[in-house]
Design a protein around this motif. Sequence first.
Motif, PDB file in Angstrom:
ATOM      1  N   GLU A   5     -15.838 -32.478  65.942  1.00 41.34           N
ATOM      2  CA  GLU A   5     -16.509 -31.109  65.863  1.00 41.34           C
ATOM      3  C   GLU A   5     -17.041 -30.595  66.959  1.00 41.34           C
ATOM      4  OE1 GLU A   5     -15.272 -29.343  63.479  1.00 41.34           O
ATOM      5  OE2 GLU A   5     -14.888 -30.483  61.640  1.00 41.34           O
ATOM      6  N   LYS A   6     -16.834 -29.393  67.545  1.00 43.89           N
ATOM      7  CA  LYS A   6     -17.531 -28.930  68.721  1.00 43.89           C
ATOM      8  C   LYS A   6     -18.884 -28.434  68.202  1.00 43.89           C
ATOM      9  CE  LYS A   6     -14.710 -26.567  72.279  1.00 43.89           C
ATOM     10  NZ  LYS A   6     -14.167 -25.503  72.825  1.00 43.89           N
ATOM     11  N   LEU A   7     -19.798 -28.923  68.881  1.00 39.99           N
ATOM     12  CA  LEU A   7     -21.142 -28.976  68.528  1.00 39.99           C
ATOM     13  C   LEU A   7     -21.471 -27.375  68.049  1.00 39.99           C
ATOM     14  CD1 LEU A   7     -23.785 -30.245  68.197  1.00 39.99           C
ATOM     15  CD2 LEU A   7     -24.488 -29.676  70.689  1.00 39.99           C
ATOM     16  N   MET A   8     -20.996 -26.482  68.811  1.00 37.70           N
ATOM     17  CA  MET A   8     -21.232 -25.009  68.444  1.00 37.70           C
ATOM     18  C   MET A   8     -20.793 -24.651  66.989  1.00 37.70           C
ATOM     19  SD  MET A   8     -23.298 -23.794  70.590  1.00 37.70           S
ATOM     20  CE  MET A   8     -23.606 -22.426  69.832  1.00 37.70           C
ATOM     21  N   VAL A   9     -19.432 -25.336  66.721  1.00 42.00           N
ATOM     22  CA  VAL A   9     -18.945 -25.161  65.485  1.00 42.00           C
ATOM     23  C   VAL A   9     -19.864 -25.511  64.159  1.00 42.00           C
ATOM     24  CG1 VAL A   9     -16.895 -25.656  63.842  1.00 42.00           C
ATOM     25  CG2 VAL A   9     -16.535 -24.929  66.170  1.00 42.00           C
ATOM     26  N   PHE A  10     -20.418 -26.780  64.497  1.00 38.37           N
ATOM     27  CA  PHE A  10     -21.228 -27.503  63.783  1.00 38.37           C
ATOM     28  C   PHE A  10     -22.253 -26.805  63.298  1.00 38.37           C
ATOM     29  CE2 PHE A  10     -24.626 -30.797  62.684  1.00 38.37           C
ATOM     30  CZ  PHE A  10     -23.729 -31.456  61.556  1.00 38.37           C
ATOM     31  N   ILE A  11     -23.118 -26.396  64.420  1.00 46.12           N
ATOM     32  CA  ILE A  11     -24.078 -25.458  64.287  1.00 46.12           C
ATOM     33  C   ILE A  11     -23.914 -24.112  63.504  1.00 46.12           C
ATOM     34  CG2 ILE A  11     -25.791 -24.007  65.584  1.00 46.12           C
ATOM     35  CD1 ILE A  11     -25.710 -26.092  67.857  1.00 46.12           C
ATOM     36  N   GLU A  12     -22.780 -23.364  63.762  1.00 46.46           N
ATOM     37  CA  GLU A  12     -22.370 -22.050  62.941  1.00 46.46           C
ATOM     38  C   GLU A  12     -22.174 -22.577  61.610  1.00 46.46           C
ATOM     39  OE1 GLU A  12     -18.893 -20.865  65.162  1.00 46.46           O
ATOM     40  OE2 GLU A  12     -20.210 -20.623  66.741  1.00 46.46           O
ATOM     41  N   THR A  13     -21.586 -23.840  61.206  1.00 47.50           N
ATOM     42  CA  THR A  13     -21.337 -24.207  59.894  1.00 47.50           C
ATOM     43  C   THR A  13     -22.623 -24.420  59.318  1.00 47.50           C
ATOM     44  OG1 THR A  13     -19.378 -25.076  60.530  1.00 47.50           O
ATOM     45  CG2 THR A  13     -20.083 -25.810  58.254  1.00 47.50           C
ATOM     46  N   LEU A  14     -23.510 -25.108  59.959  1.00 45.69           N
ATOM     47  CA  LEU A  14     -24.801 -25.100  59.354  1.00 45.69           C
ATOM     48  C   LEU A  14     -25.800 -23.896  58.894  1.00 45.69           C
ATOM     49  CD1 LEU A  14     -27.432 -27.295  58.535  1.00 45.69           C
ATOM     50  CD2 LEU A  14     -28.125 -27.088  61.042  1.00 45.69           C
ATOM     51  N   GLU A  15     -25.603 -23.142  59.866  1.00 49.42           N
ATOM     52  CA  GLU A  15     -26.131 -21.556  59.552  1.00 49.42           C
ATOM     53  C   GLU A  15     -25.595 -21.010  58.263  1.00 49.42           C
ATOM     54  OE1 GLU A  15     -26.927 -19.529  64.142  1.00 49.42           O
ATOM     55  OE2 GLU A  15     -25.030 -19.702  63.305  1.00 49.42           O
ATOM     56  N   LYS A  16     -24.457 -21.055  58.024  1.00 45.25           N
ATOM     57  CA  LYS A  16     -23.558 -20.551  57.074  1.00 45.25           C
ATOM     58  C   LYS A  16     -24.046 -21.390  55.715  1.00 45.25           C
ATOM     59  CE  LYS A  16     -19.252 -19.204  59.297  1.00 45.25           C
ATOM     60  NZ  LYS A  16     -18.189 -20.036  59.792  1.00 45.25           N
ATOM     61  N   CYS A  17     -24.023 -22.714  55.771  1.00 43.65           N
ATOM     62  CA  CYS A  17     -24.526 -23.417  54.603  1.00 43.65           C
ATOM     63  C   CYS A  17     -25.905 -23.039  54.167  1.00 43.65           C
ATOM     64  CB  CYS A  17     -24.538 -24.921  54.841  1.00 43.65           C
ATOM     65  SG  CYS A  17     -22.672 -25.398  55.085  1.00 43.65           S
ATOM     66  N   LEU A  18     -26.897 -22.826  55.261  1.00 40.10           N
ATOM     67  CA  LEU A  18     -28.255 -22.487  55.040  1.00 40.10           C
ATOM     68  C   LEU A  18     -28.383 -21.140  54.266  1.00 40.10           C
ATOM     69  CD1 LEU A  18     -30.695 -23.722  57.805  1.00 40.10           C
ATOM     70  CD2 LEU A  18     -30.838 -23.944  55.344  1.00 40.10           C
ATOM     71  N   THR A  19     -27.545 -20.324  54.722  1.00 37.66           N
ATOM     72  CA  THR A  19     -27.276 -18.950  54.261  1.00 37.66           C
ATOM     73  C   THR A  19     -27.161 -18.906  52.644  1.00 37.66           C
ATOM     74  OG1 THR A  19     -26.660 -18.080  56.358  1.00 37.66           O
ATOM     75  CG2 THR A  19     -26.035 -16.860  54.469  1.00 37.66           C
ATOM     76  N   LYS A  20     -25.916 -19.861  52.288  1.00 35.88           N
ATOM     77  CA  LYS A  20     -25.507 -19.829  51.088  1.00 35.88           C
ATOM     78  C   LYS A  20     -26.912 -20.444  50.235  1.00 35.88           C
ATOM     79  CE  LYS A  20     -21.279 -21.450  49.039  1.00 35.88           C
ATOM     80  NZ  LYS A  20     -20.040 -21.974  49.397  1.00 35.88           N
ATOM     81  N   SER A  21     -27.570 -21.331  50.681  1.00 31.48           N
ATOM     82  CA  SER A  21     -28.447 -22.346  50.024  1.00 31.48           C
ATOM     83  C   SER A  21     -29.661 -21.077  49.700  1.00 31.48           C
ATOM     84  CB  SER A  21     -29.208 -23.388  50.699  1.00 31.48           C
ATOM     85  OG  SER A  21     -28.184 -24.383  51.080  1.00 31.48           O
ATOM     86  N   LEU A  22     -29.910 -20.376  50.714  1.00 33.07           N
ATOM     87  CA  LEU A  22     -31.059 -19.418  50.644  1.00 33.07           C
ATOM     88  C   LEU A  22     -30.837 -18.016  49.982  1.00 33.07           C
ATOM     89  CD1 LEU A  22     -32.830 -20.341  53.886  1.00 33.07           C
ATOM     90  CD2 LEU A  22     -33.852 -20.820  51.698  1.00 33.07           C
ATOM     91  N   GLY A  23     -29.704 -17.849  50.027  1.00 33.97           N
ATOM     92  CA  GLY A  23     -29.066 -16.599  49.555  1.00 33.97           C
ATOM     93  C   GLY A  23     -29.470 -15.239  50.418  1.00 33.97           C
ATOM     94  N   ARG A  24     -29.628 -15.608  51.756  1.00 28.37           N
ATOM     95  CA  ARG A  24     -30.171 -14.621  52.736  1.00 28.37           C
ATOM     96  C   ARG A  24     -29.446 -15.152  54.041  1.00 28.37           C
ATOM     97  NH1 ARG A  24     -34.555 -16.699  55.397  1.00 28.37           N
ATOM     98  NH2 ARG A  24     -36.075 -18.136  54.331  1.00 28.37           N
ATOM     99  N   GLU A  25     -29.335 -14.234  54.811  1.00 32.03           N
ATOM    100  CA  GLU A  25     -28.545 -14.782  56.226  1.00 32.03           C
ATOM    101  C   GLU A  25     -29.340 -15.320  57.092  1.00 32.03           C
ATOM    102  OE1 GLU A  25     -25.666 -13.174  59.645  1.00 32.03           O
ATOM    103  OE2 GLU A  25     -27.009 -11.613  58.601  1.00 32.03           O
TER     104      GLU A  25
END
Length: 345
Positions: free
Chosen positions: A270-290
């Motif tokens: 995975e490109k590192l930036m794609v990995f970072i964006e995926t991490l942001e999306k997963c945290l968004t889901k876990s926390l219920g906020r962007e």
Amino acid sequence: MHQTNSQLDNKKTYLITGVAGFIGFYLSKKFLEQNCNVIGIDCLSHYYDTNLKYTRLEQLKPFEKFSFIQGDISDKETVSKLFEDYKPNFVINLAAQAGVRYSIENPDVYIQSNIIGFYNILEACRHYPIDHLVYASSSSVYGANKKIPFEESDLVDTPVSLYASTKKSNELMAYTYSHLYSIPSTGLRFFTVYGPMGRPDMAYYGFTQKYFSGEPIKIFNNGDFNNDLYRDFTYIDDIVEGIERLLSNPPVGGEGVPHRVFNIGNNNPEKLMVFIETLEKCLTKSLGREVVFEKVFEPIKPGDVPATYASTDLLQQAVGFKPKTSIEEGLQKFTDWYCEYYKLK
């Protein structure tokens, strides 16, 4: 012909070094759940937050067939006594001083743990014969290898960190001991292992910590989004399954030295930036906020490798296994765990 499923033997004893570590913990848990005898040793070093190590150990202690020894494999007497007392049939050596950048600041601990410690394990396997030694190597042995994907037959004579050098020397030492004393041994080159209860020194964990402490994350790629900064991220469950399958398939010395080396990676960089964006999306889901990380771009660090990408063909041929967890699935499990463990929601 390879076996398609794991064949752990609950009459045998499994010694796991580095048992309070990330991979050591998950491997022990899986074996104990299958009613195997597990002996674990760990020195509980302070390289990262020991609370995490104690949390892992707490989850293993309720199992009746688990014995824990706090000790250091770089102490020869400790290792000899361990083998004498427990006579393990299988040894999985995961104890090591990890981390590429840390090896530049603290070379001593790498020589102690990764060279002397591993030598002590090999000596013990020589004096107390075992069915199979499986030991952790690393994708870092490929160094500045330009050929992608990395194959086990590639030359690995150009390590770019002391950590990588120690792992390469483990492979050489194991080969020699297999040759001289017919010790069946298998080295595993791990590719960026991640997941819940992982190592805080790993980038995905560090990025998450930085976000919650209101700090920017540092990305070592010169801000060049098109460069080849790729990583083969491998989810912990895939690593455990690979080890489990290989354990019951020791190399046979008939045609040569009973020693093999395998990549265990995701075979899907995975490109590192794609990995970072995926991490942001997963945290968004876990926390219920962007969640959006503040990012700072810096030059690549000495000892870092721009791309890692494993060919897993050999592993698949040997045990019919290929890692399959996507980063979306794996990172979601990590962020859910992280938010719960640190009580963030």
